[in-house]
Design an enzyme around this catalytic site. Structure first.
Site, PDB file in Angstrom:
ATOM      1  CB  CYS A 299      -0.890   0.019   1.238  1.00  0.00           C
ATOM      2  SG  CYS A 299      -1.793  -1.509   1.521  1.00  0.00           S
TER       3      CYS A 299
ATOM      4  NE  ARG B   9       4.435   1.603  -1.381  1.00  0.00           N
ATOM      5  CZ  ARG B   9       5.489   1.553  -0.587  1.00  0.00           C
ATOM      6  NH1 ARG B   9       6.632   2.075  -0.963  1.00  0.00           N
ATOM      7  NH2 ARG B   9       5.421   0.987   0.598  1.00  0.00           N
TER       8      ARG B   9
ATOM      9  CD1 TRP C 207      -1.574  -5.582  -3.913  1.00  0.00           C
ATOM     10  CD2 TRP C 207      -1.061  -6.492  -1.940  1.00  0.00           C
ATOM     11  NE1 TRP C 207      -1.180  -6.891  -4.139  1.00  0.00           N
ATOM     12  CE2 TRP C 207      -0.854  -7.468  -2.944  1.00  0.00           C
ATOM     13  CE3 TRP C 207      -0.792  -6.841  -0.614  1.00  0.00           C
ATOM     14  CZ2 TRP C 207      -0.412  -8.751  -2.661  1.00  0.00           C
ATOM     15  CZ3 TRP C 207      -0.354  -8.124  -0.335  1.00  0.00           C
ATOM     16  CH2 TRP C 207      -0.176  -9.061  -1.356  1.00  0.00           C
TER      17      TRP C 207
ATOM     18  CG  ASN D 201       2.206  -0.226   3.797  1.00  0.00           C
ATOM     19  OD1 ASN D 201       1.759  -1.342   3.562  1.00  0.00           O
ATOM     20  ND2 ASN D 201       3.416   0.152   3.419  1.00  0.00           N
ATOM     21  N   GLY D 202       0.355  -2.150   5.986  1.00  0.00           N
ATOM     22  CA  GLY D 202       0.782  -3.211   6.897  1.00  0.00           C
ATOM     23  C   GLY D 202      -0.382  -4.086   7.309  1.00  0.00           C
TER      24      GLY D 202
ATOM     25  CD  GLU E 229      13.556 -13.734 -12.126  1.00  0.00           C
ATOM     26  OE1 GLU E 229      13.228 -12.602 -12.537  1.00  0.00           O
ATOM     27  OE2 GLU E 229      13.161 -14.193 -11.031  1.00  0.00           O
TER      28      GLU E 229
ATOM     29  CE  LYS F  69      11.043 -10.700 -13.567  1.00  0.00           C
ATOM     30  NZ  LYS F  69      10.932 -11.242 -12.187  1.00  0.00           N
TER      31      LYS F  69
ATOM     32  CD  GLU G  35       7.000 -12.003 -10.682  1.00  0.00           C
ATOM     33  OE1 GLU G  35       7.157 -11.575  -9.522  1.00  0.00           O
ATOM     34  OE2 GLU G  35       7.797 -11.749 -11.610  1.00  0.00           O
TER      35      GLU G  35
ATOM     36  CG  HIS H  59      15.197 -37.600 -10.656  1.00  0.00           C
ATOM     37  ND1 HIS H  59      15.461 -38.873 -10.193  1.00  0.00           N
ATOM     38  CD2 HIS H  59      16.343 -37.151 -11.218  1.00  0.00           C
ATOM     39  CE1 HIS H  59      16.724 -39.178 -10.450  1.00  0.00           C
ATOM     40  NE2 HIS H  59      17.280 -38.150 -11.076  1.00  0.00           N
TER      41      HIS H  59
ATOM     42  CE  LYS I  16       9.715  -3.048  -8.131  1.00  0.00           C
ATOM     43  NZ  LYS I  16      10.223  -4.018  -9.107  1.00  0.00           N
TER      44      LYS I  16
END
Length: 608
Positions: free
Chosen positions: A2, A27, A74, A98-99, A480, A484, A487, A503, A603
């Site tokens: 947030c 963010r 958020w 925020n939190g 990664e 990506k 995401e 495996h 973010k």
């Protein structure tokens, strides 16, 4: 996470609040709102979705107050609806947050038992009602906040405004960042310097447990014990950054293309071009010869940067490395040896789990070094040694240039550690440094693969699953690459060490499965080709990212060969990150997703 902004201004602040919130879009958010003091009462305008929806509300019902707070939310508690959007308010107080307030349920029950009427599903609303309960008992706003803060359990940044107090704003932080901005007969609060950049370049950061009383003439900061304290005033460089898309369609595209330049800046910081030596931070509080083990902790993409660094530290410096997801590190109560080194990696420097891991390592007596993009962040301030990545503001939620700058810092550090420990000769160091110096140029060459990758993305966008494979330092890059794609395109993808194919993952291979193989021509290339043959035998569609020699030597027909420039094998992940990022980006563009602000993501993750 947030975003918070607050303004004690000389004129109407609503439009200024929205403009500042736009700088916090990076963010991540799913609703937004502002509150201002209109005469003797608080007025709010809130909207779910993008800030343009809030702007439309303000156009229909303008606000004229000179003091106000704004927020991009958020969602953590309650759906992203207008009712759950911040600010939350009673008749006496409004708050943005925020939190996470971990004990909000018990607080809510206590407050409801005394008659408080809740209108949202959020944890934040309990803060407004808790402060309001003290105001109703006759306490001043300052006293009401002072009495309320110790009852809140969790991580938070808060900003309050109060009915009947046109020249007052109160802020507080515990875990989540909050900055004070100093203006000319105006004062500001913000989640970071970028939010405050349109108004001032003079800022102070609250420390954990601090709360601040703002008036237009200044700020009085108190610590958790209520003592008046001074916090360093800094000149922020945020206003010098051009936070726009330039000629690119998305911030992510711009930031991918910025990488040769920003990685070059990072390189110049940690490599002495004149002597061709890797440079350790000045006044290092430890000797690498005394370090027996390195613990690396991070989250998400930064964690994969740490995985690559593990290979480098173990190969160049012969230092054993443990790599942990930060959210698991302290909970598994890892045995650590006093005097060893903990490296934490975070783009924002505010990642809650990574900060907690840093504090755990310090408690165990480890030396601490942070690799961060924000040198004034909490993680940076609490580390013994800070190695800034110098990537500049990264607006796209999916990390690109921050990742490659992290890799450059870690590569230089690993080389310097190897030389300091006597594991690398002067000639070895020179050869490795030459390899690093070439990286920005090679990254520019890698960007030339974009038209080919853009065409490939049209096919990937039709698939439901994608597999990424790699060996050695290409294995973390496979992880990664899968992250990506997940995401920003929302296509299911998995990354594996190529040797693990037999495996389990091989069961997934069929003619509908694209398999991205990251395989520069190196000492394990032939092993990777064997895994490609196993994929081809089962009809899998191979996308090979390699160099010219690898493309010539591969004995398996690939759907696509993405040929990258020849380079020494040691630092290929920094360059090969570019086609991995471009493939995810263009696939997401084809699919029409919100590339810069993918759903459900933020973010800067400043809560556990």
């Amino acid at each position: 996470m947030c975003g918070i902004v607050g303004i004690l201004g000389q004129g109407p602040v609503a439009d200024l609040l929205v403009d500042s919130l736009k700088r916090l879009e990076y963010r991540g958010y799913d609703s937004a709102g502002v509150a201002t003091l209109e005469g003797e009462h608080i007025e709010r305008r809130r909207a779910e979705g993008k800030l343009r929806n809030l702007e439309a509300r303000l156009k229909d019902a303008p606000l004229q107050g000179r003091v106000g707070i704004g927020h991009t939310r958020w969602a953590t508690h309650g759906k992203p609806t207008e009712n759950n959007a911040h600010p939350h308010a009673t008749e006496r107080v409004a708050v943005v947050h925020n939190g996470i307030i971990e004990n909000f349920r018990e607080l809510r029950q206590q407050l409801e038992s005394t008659g408080a009427q809740f209108t949202s599903d959020t944890d934040t609303e309990v803060v407004a009602h808790l402060v309001n309960s003290y105001l109703e008992q006759g306490q001043s706003p300052e006293q009401a906040v002072r009495l309320s803060l110790p009852q809140l359990r969790g991580a938070f940044a808060l900003a309050f405004l109060f009915t009947g107090h046109d020249d007052l704003m109160i802020g507080a932080r515990k875990g989540s960042p909050l900055a004070i901005g100093y203006g000319d007969s105006e004062m500001y609060l913000g989640s970071d310097a970028i939010a405050l950049a349109p108004f001032t370049d003079t800022i102070s950061y609250l420390e954990d447990g601090d709360w601040v009383v703002l008036t237009r003439t200044g700020a009085v900061i108190r610590n958790a014990d209520g003592e008046v304290v001074k916090r360093e005033t800094l000149k922020s460089g945020a206003s010098s950054f051009v936070v726009d898309k330039a000629n690119f369609r998305h911030f992510m595209a711009k930031e991918i293309h910025e990488q040769p330049e920003v990685v070059g800046h990072t390189l110049a910081r940690y490599i002495d071009m004149a002597t061709e030596r890797a440079v350790l931070p000045a006044e290092l509080p430890f000797d690498f010869r005394d370090i027996q083990r390195v613990s690396i902790t991070a989250c998400g993409t930064a964690n994969y940067a740490g995985h690559v660094a593990k290979y480098w530290f173990e190969r160049f410096a012969r230092l054993p490395v443990e790599i942990d997801v930060a959210s698991e590190f302290r909970y598994r109560e890892a045995p650590l040896c006093r005097g060893d080194l903990a490296i934490v990696i975070s783009q924002s420097g505010e990642t809650a789990d990574t900060l907690a891991a840093l504090r755990y390592a310090k408690e165990q007596g480890l030396h601490t070094l942070s690799v961060v993009n924000v040198p004034t962040s909490t993680i940076a301030r609490e580390s013994e040694v800070v190695m800034p990545t110098l990537a500049g503001p990264e607006i796209g939620v999916a990390s690109t240039k921050a990742f490659t700058c992290q890799l450059m810092v870690l590569a230089a550090l690993a080389v310097a550690a190897g030389r300091a420990r006597g594991e690398l000769s002067e000639a070895d160091e020179t050869k490795l440094v030459h390899g690093l110096i070439e990286v920005p140029r090679l990254m520019s060459a890698a960007l030339a693969t974009e038209p080919q990758i853009e065409r490939l993305a049209r096919d990937i966008a039709k698939r439901q699953d994608v597999l990424y494979l790699g060996r050695g330092t290409s294995y973390p890059l496979a992880l990664e690459g899968a992250l990506k794609l997940k995401e920003i395109s929302y296509i299911h993808a998995e990354g594996y060490a190529a040797g693990e194919l037999k495996h389990g993952p091989i069961a997934l291979i069929d003619e509908n499965m694209p398999v991205v193989v990251i395989a520069p021509f190196d000492r394990v290339f032939e092993k990777t080709v064997s895994n490609m043959q196993e994929v081809a035998a089962r009809g899998g569609n191979i996308i090979l990212m390699t160099d010219a020699k690898g493309a010539a030597e591969a004995s398996v027909e690939a759907l696509v060969n993405i040929v990258l420039p020849d380079m020494p094998s040691a630092f290929t992940p920094i360059v090969y990150a570019i086609p991995v990022q471009l493939l995810a980006y263009h696939t997401a563009v084809v699919m029409g997703t919100d590339v810069d602000q993918p759903r459900n993501l933020a973010k800067s993750v400043t809560v556990e």
